[in-house]
Motif scaffolding. Structure first.
Motif, mmCIF file in Angstrom:
data_model
loop_
_atom_site.group_PDB
_atom_site.id
_atom_site.type_symbol
_atom_site.label_atom_id
_atom_site.label_comp_id
_atom_site.label_asym_id
_atom_site.label_seq_id
_atom_site.Cartn_x
_atom_site.Cartn_y
_atom_site.Cartn_z
ATOM 1 N N PRO A 21 8.902 -17.135 -36.289
ATOM 2 C CA PRO A 21 8.183 -16.650 -35.119
ATOM 3 C C PRO A 21 9.125 -15.971 -34.140
ATOM 4 O O PRO A 21 10.219 -16.462 -33.855
ATOM 5 C CB PRO A 21 7.589 -17.928 -34.520
ATOM 6 C CG PRO A 21 7.516 -18.883 -35.668
ATOM 7 C CD PRO A 21 8.701 -18.559 -36.514
ATOM 8 N N SER B 68 10.430 -14.420 -30.394
ATOM 9 C CA SER B 68 10.272 -14.770 -28.986
ATOM 10 C C SER B 68 9.276 -13.803 -28.371
ATOM 11 O O SER B 68 9.006 -12.739 -28.912
ATOM 12 C CB SER B 68 11.623 -14.642 -28.274
ATOM 13 O OG SER B 68 12.000 -13.269 -28.232
ATOM 14 N N PRO B 69 8.707 -14.138 -27.185
ATOM 15 C CA PRO B 69 7.797 -13.201 -26.537
ATOM 16 C C PRO B 69 8.421 -11.834 -26.301
ATOM 17 O O PRO B 69 7.772 -10.805 -26.460
ATOM 18 C CB PRO B 69 7.454 -13.911 -25.225
ATOM 19 C CG PRO B 69 7.601 -15.369 -25.537
ATOM 20 C CD PRO B 69 8.768 -15.433 -26.494
ATOM 21 N N ARG C 227 1.084 -18.138 -30.035
ATOM 22 C CA ARG C 227 1.451 -18.532 -28.671
ATOM 23 C C ARG C 227 2.580 -17.695 -28.088
ATOM 24 O O ARG C 227 2.849 -17.774 -26.890
ATOM 25 C CB ARG C 227 1.809 -20.017 -28.661
ATOM 26 C CG ARG C 227 0.581 -20.909 -28.845
ATOM 27 C CD ARG C 227 0.915 -22.372 -28.898
ATOM 28 N NE ARG C 227 -0.316 -23.174 -28.956
ATOM 29 C CZ ARG C 227 -0.367 -24.455 -29.288
ATOM 30 N NH1 ARG C 227 0.767 -25.098 -29.568
ATOM 31 N NH2 ARG C 227 -1.503 -25.102 -29.320
ATOM 32 N N THR C 228 3.247 -16.872 -28.902
ATOM 33 C CA THR C 228 4.259 -15.958 -28.357
ATOM 34 C C THR C 228 3.614 -14.784 -27.635
ATOM 35 O O THR C 228 4.292 -14.054 -26.923
ATOM 36 C CB THR C 228 5.158 -15.392 -29.476
ATOM 37 O OG1 THR C 228 4.385 -14.539 -30.327
ATOM 38 C CG2 THR C 228 5.830 -16.492 -30.269
#
Length: 202
Positions: A13, A15-16, A44-45
């Protein structure tokens, strides 16, 4: 003769910030594990979804990869993620799959219209599930309350399973659901079709 599917690598996944830099789509290797524990952190990122590596030719030549990838499309939709992928379905009736993100050909044309939202969904209640089917443009709601059929729709291990691995009772339930358009037989596998929402972003 069945040829081997491509090798797989784990998807990590982003990071944002990484998701934002890459247009909110992260790379995905065909066949990588796609359990809820892997998909929810991606949702959720803030990522919009996945961009699948390579050009996939799905069909009887790669039965396991084919069933796995279609299940991935369903499960990604369940946590609000889109899947951009290039490829072709060979020898597969894609009519029951039109609620999922379609493959695009070499020129970028989708095999069917991109659904604006999941058009075949499942919500679980106490002792039953509600299936809403809008694949043909008209909403059809079906309450499934027979225990074996409820189990077939909500048990992860039955969401994509080889036909010859099903116990007789489970096979009867899956066939009954297939008659209603909620399961499909794909390359020797049974595939549950409804998207089950998981509220991953909450």
């Amino acid at each position: 003769m069945t040829s081997s599917p491509p090798s797989t690598r784990n998807a990590t996944p982003p990071s944002p910030a990484t998701a934002a830099r890459k247009g909110l789509f992260m790379a995905w290797e065909p066949g990588a594990p796609h359990t809820r524990d892997r998909l929810v952190p991606v949702a959720r990122t803030g990522a919009r979804g996945f961009r699948v590596n390579g050009f996939l030719r799905l069909g009887p030549e790669h039965p396991d990869l084919t069933a796995d990838h279609l299940a991935f499309l369903r499960d990604a939709a369940g946590v609000g993620l889109r899947v951009a992928w290039r490829g072709r379905l060979e020898g597969i009736d894609h009519t029951p799959l039109r609620h999922l993100d379609p493959p695009r050909d070499e020129e970028g044309k989708p095999a069917w219209p991109v659904p604006p939202r999941p058009l075949l969904t499942l919500r679980r209640g106490p002792g039953f599930v509600l299936v809403e089917d809008n694949r043909d443009g008209t909403i059809r709601r079906t309450v499934v309350d027979r225990p074996g059929e409820v189990a077939a729709l909500v048990t992860p291990e039955l969401g994509r399973v080889r036909e010859d691995h099903l116990a007789p009772a489970a096979a009867r339930s899956v066939r009954a659901l297939a008659e209603q358009g909620f399961f499909a037989s794909v390359c020797g596998h049974w595939l549950a079709l409804p998207v089950r929402f998981r509220y991953a972003r909450s």
